[in-house]
Design a protein around this motif. Structure first.
Motif, PDB file in Angstrom:
ATOM      1  N   ALA A  99       0.871  -1.177   0.000  1.00 51.06           N
ATOM      2  CA  ALA A  99       0.000   0.000   0.000  1.00 51.06           C
ATOM      3  C   ALA A  99       0.902   1.219   0.000  1.00 51.06           C
ATOM      4  CB  ALA A  99      -0.891  -0.003   1.239  1.00 51.06           C
ATOM      5  N   ASP A 100       0.409   2.310  -0.575  1.00 54.43           N
ATOM      6  CA  ASP A 100       1.259   3.507  -0.596  1.00 54.43           C
ATOM      7  C   ASP A 100       1.240   4.184   0.780  1.00 54.43           C
ATOM      8  OD1 ASP A 100      -0.866   5.486  -0.465  1.00 54.43           O
ATOM      9  OD2 ASP A 100      -1.254   5.101  -2.590  1.00 54.43           O
ATOM     10  N   PRO A 101       2.222   5.041   1.040  1.00 55.21           N
ATOM     11  CA  PRO A 101       2.308   5.674   2.364  1.00 55.21           C
ATOM     12  C   PRO A 101       1.023   6.396   2.787  1.00 55.21           C
ATOM     13  CG  PRO A 101       4.347   6.025   1.173  1.00 55.21           C
ATOM     14  CD  PRO A 101       3.383   5.392   0.206  1.00 55.21           C
ATOM     15  N   ALA A 102       0.307   6.989   1.834  1.00 54.81           N
ATOM     16  CA  ALA A 102      -0.931   7.702   2.179  1.00 54.81           C
ATOM     17  C   ALA A 102      -1.973   6.736   2.738  1.00 54.81           C
ATOM     18  CB  ALA A 102      -1.482   8.439   0.960  1.00 54.81           C
ATOM     19  N   GLN A 103      -2.081   5.540   2.160  1.00 55.23           N
ATOM     20  CA  GLN A 103      -3.047   4.544   2.642  1.00 55.23           C
ATOM     21  C   GLN A 103      -2.652   4.037   4.028  1.00 55.23           C
ATOM     22  OE1 GLN A 103      -2.420   2.220  -0.986  1.00 55.23           O
ATOM     23  NE2 GLN A 103      -4.648   2.051  -1.164  1.00 55.23           N
ATOM     24  N   TRP A 106      -0.818   5.628   6.187  1.00 49.48           N
ATOM     25  CA  TRP A 106      -0.996   6.746   7.113  1.00 49.48           C
ATOM     26  C   TRP A 106      -2.450   6.857   7.559  1.00 49.48           C
ATOM     27  CZ3 TRP A 106       1.487   9.291  10.521  1.00 49.48           C
ATOM     28  CH2 TRP A 106       0.972  10.480  11.038  1.00 49.48           C
ATOM     29  N   GLN A 107      -3.391   6.699   6.626  1.00 53.22           N
ATOM     30  CA  GLN A 107      -4.817   6.754   6.981  1.00 53.22           C
ATOM     31  C   GLN A 107      -5.155   5.668   8.004  1.00 53.22           C
ATOM     32  OE1 GLN A 107      -6.912   6.437   3.201  1.00 53.22           O
ATOM     33  NE2 GLN A 107      -7.694   8.515   3.492  1.00 53.22           N
ATOM     34  N   ALA A 108      -4.636   4.457   7.776  1.00 50.44           N
ATOM     35  CA  ALA A 108      -4.922   3.329   8.668  1.00 50.44           C
ATOM     36  C   ALA A 108      -4.362   3.555  10.070  1.00 50.44           C
ATOM     37  CB  ALA A 108      -4.372   2.035   8.079  1.00 50.44           C
ATOM     38  N   LEU A 109      -3.289   4.333  10.153  1.00 48.11           N
ATOM     39  CA  LEU A 109      -2.661   4.629  11.445  1.00 48.11           C
ATOM     40  C   LEU A 109      -3.243   5.871  12.107  1.00 48.11           C
ATOM     41  CD1 LEU A 109       1.103   4.087  10.561  1.00 48.11           C
ATOM     42  CD2 LEU A 109      -0.270   2.660  12.087  1.00 48.11           C
ATOM     43  N   SER A 110      -3.406   6.936  11.350  1.00 43.33           N
ATOM     44  CA  SER A 110      -3.676   8.245  11.939  1.00 43.33           C
ATOM     45  C   SER A 110      -5.147   8.575  12.119  1.00 43.33           C
ATOM     46  CB  SER A 110      -3.024   9.336  11.085  1.00 43.33           C
ATOM     47  OG  SER A 110      -3.658   9.405   9.811  1.00 43.33           O
ATOM     48  N   GLU A 111      -6.042   7.883  11.418  1.00 37.52           N
ATOM     49  CA  GLU A 111      -7.473   8.118  11.588  1.00 37.52           C
ATOM     50  C   GLU A 111      -7.978   7.133  12.638  1.00 37.52           C
ATOM     51  OE1 GLU A 111      -9.504   8.184   7.806  1.00 37.52           O
ATOM     52  OE2 GLU A 111      -7.970   9.502   6.945  1.00 37.52           O
ATOM     53  N   ALA A 112      -8.388   7.666  13.762  1.00 37.38           N
ATOM     54  CA  ALA A 112      -8.699   6.836  14.932  1.00 37.38           C
ATOM     55  C   ALA A 112      -9.666   5.692  14.625  1.00 37.38           C
ATOM     56  CB  ALA A 112      -9.239   7.713  16.059  1.00 37.38           C
ATOM     57  N   GLU A 113     -10.744   5.971  13.912  1.00 43.26           N
ATOM     58  CA  GLU A 113     -11.721   4.907  13.644  1.00 43.26           C
ATOM     59  C   GLU A 113     -11.112   3.792  12.808  1.00 43.26           C
ATOM     60  OE1 GLU A 113     -15.805   5.879  12.645  1.00 43.26           O
ATOM     61  OE2 GLU A 113     -15.530   7.883  13.510  1.00 43.26           O
ATOM     62  N   ARG A 114     -10.324   4.152  11.798  1.00 43.84           N
ATOM     63  CA  ARG A 114      -9.657   3.137  10.970  1.00 43.84           C
ATOM     64  C   ARG A 114      -8.649   2.347  11.804  1.00 43.84           C
ATOM     65  NH1 ARG A 114      -9.525   4.607   4.888  1.00 43.84           N
ATOM     66  NH2 ARG A 114     -10.916   6.383   4.801  1.00 43.84           N
ATOM     67  N   PHE A 115      -7.862   3.060  12.609  1.00 42.02           N
ATOM     68  CA  PHE A 115      -6.893   2.408  13.493  1.00 42.02           C
ATOM     69  C   PHE A 115      -7.608   1.369  14.362  1.00 42.02           C
ATOM     70  CE2 PHE A 115      -4.587   1.912  17.430  1.00 42.02           C
ATOM     71  CZ  PHE A 115      -3.256   1.875  17.061  1.00 42.02           C
ATOM     72  N   GLY A 116      -8.708   1.778  14.936  1.00 44.60           N
ATOM     73  CA  GLY A 116      -9.457   0.894  15.819  1.00 44.60           C
ATOM     74  C   GLY A 116      -9.950  -0.363  15.133  1.00 44.60           C
ATOM     75  N   GLY A 135       5.482  -0.557  -2.182  1.00 47.32           N
ATOM     76  CA  GLY A 135       4.636  -0.267  -1.032  1.00 47.32           C
ATOM     77  C   GLY A 135       5.281   0.618   0.010  1.00 47.32           C
ATOM     78  N   THR A 136       5.003   0.284   1.260  1.00 45.14           N
ATOM     79  CA  THR A 136       5.465   1.079   2.396  1.00 45.14           C
ATOM     80  C   THR A 136       6.058   0.148   3.446  1.00 45.14           C
ATOM     81  OG1 THR A 136       3.668   2.647   2.019  1.00 45.14           O
ATOM     82  CG2 THR A 136       4.766   2.753   4.166  1.00 45.14           C
ATOM     83  N   LEU A 137       7.269   0.473   3.884  1.00 44.28           N
ATOM     84  CA  LEU A 137       7.875  -0.262   4.990  1.00 44.28           C
ATOM     85  C   LEU A 137       7.376   0.385   6.280  1.00 44.28           C
ATOM     86  CD1 LEU A 137       9.863  -2.498   5.820  1.00 44.28           C
ATOM     87  CD2 LEU A 137      11.627  -0.740   5.921  1.00 44.28           C
ATOM     88  N   LEU A 138       6.704  -0.420   7.109  1.00 44.06           N
ATOM     89  CA  LEU A 138       6.196   0.061   8.393  1.00 44.06           C
ATOM     90  C   LEU A 138       7.047  -0.552   9.490  1.00 44.06           C
ATOM     91  CD1 LEU A 138       4.064   1.520  10.144  1.00 44.06           C
ATOM     92  CD2 LEU A 138       2.722  -0.614  10.056  1.00 44.06           C
ATOM     93  N   ARG A 139       7.623   0.321  10.316  1.00 44.76           N
ATOM     94  CA  ARG A 139       8.402  -0.113  11.485  1.00 44.76           C
ATOM     95  C   ARG A 139       7.624   0.267  12.733  1.00 44.76           C
ATOM     96  NH1 ARG A 139      12.749   1.656   8.527  1.00 44.76           N
ATOM     97  NH2 ARG A 139      14.407   0.138   8.283  1.00 44.76           N
ATOM     98  N   VAL A 140       7.499  -0.675  13.635  1.00 41.42           N
ATOM     99  CA  VAL A 140       6.877  -0.403  14.926  1.00 41.42           C
ATOM    100  C   VAL A 140       7.915  -0.677  15.994  1.00 41.42           C
ATOM    101  CG1 VAL A 140       5.043  -1.017  16.530  1.00 41.42           C
ATOM    102  CG2 VAL A 140       4.610  -1.075  14.078  1.00 41.42           C
ATOM    103  N   THR A 141       8.099   0.287  16.866  1.00 41.53           N
ATOM    104  CA  THR A 141       9.021   0.135  17.994  1.00 41.53           C
ATOM    105  C   THR A 141       8.267   0.508  19.265  1.00 41.53           C
ATOM    106  OG1 THR A 141      10.826   0.892  16.575  1.00 41.53           O
ATOM    107  CG2 THR A 141      11.261   0.826  18.932  1.00 41.53           C
ATOM    108  N   GLU A 142       8.343  -0.354  20.255  1.00 43.46           N
ATOM    109  CA  GLU A 142       7.817  -0.029  21.580  1.00 43.46           C
ATOM    110  C   GLU A 142       8.996  -0.079  22.535  1.00 43.46           C
ATOM    111  OE1 GLU A 142       4.422  -1.172  24.891  1.00 43.46           O
ATOM    112  OE2 GLU A 142       4.620  -2.451  23.125  1.00 43.46           O
TER     113      GLU A 142
END
Length: 152
Positions: free
Chosen positions: A15-19, A21-31, A109-116
């Protein structure tokens, strides 16, 4: 930093970065992919976001984060109390961990890195269990966002 202090995951999403980003930054989509009811909410730096967990077996919990940073199509981060699953316990005095989602445009696509990070600050009696459970949880969440984006 100590490897027991941080969890790191990465996934190449088709998916492109915009897609992404929407999945991450829009609360309802994130949820929707993360498993938390966030209808009508927005992620705003410096503000809390809360919602009922919808993940099976954890519905008695409230997801509660403090949004830190939002750099469109680059970085979304929040702080929370990891594996805070005992409703009778007050976790508010404990240090929180920092969750960072970093996006990088990549061929196909987009490389997504998650760090906690910040587990070394969690009380010793909870630290290992929180680390293990969240480590497993991030494996699952990487699949969840991938599936969510594929469903379009």
């Amino acid at each position: 930093m100590n490897s027991s202090d941080r969890i790191e995951r990465k996934i190449l999403l088709k998916a492109d970065p915009a897609q992404v980003w929407q999945a991450l930054s829009e609360a309802e989509r994130f949820g929707r992919w993360f498993g938390v009811a966030l209808a009508g909410q927005q992620f705003i730096p410096g503000q809390r976001a809360r919602g009922a967990v919808t993940y099976p077996g954890y519905e008695h919990l409230t997801w509660d984060v403090l949004v830190e940073q939002m750099l469109p199509q680059e970085l979304f981060s929040f702080r929370w109390h990891p594996y805070a699953i005992d409703p009778a316990q007050d976790y508010s005095a404990e240090p929180s961990t920092l969750v960072r989602f970093e996006l990088e445009e990549h061929a196909g696509g987009t490389l997504l890195r998650v760090t906690e990070s910040g587990f070394d600050g969690i009380p010793a009696e909870r630290r290992l269990k929180a680390f293990r459970m969240n480590s497993r949880g991030w494996d699952e969440q990487m699949s969840n966002i991938e599936n969510y984006l594929q469903q379009g």
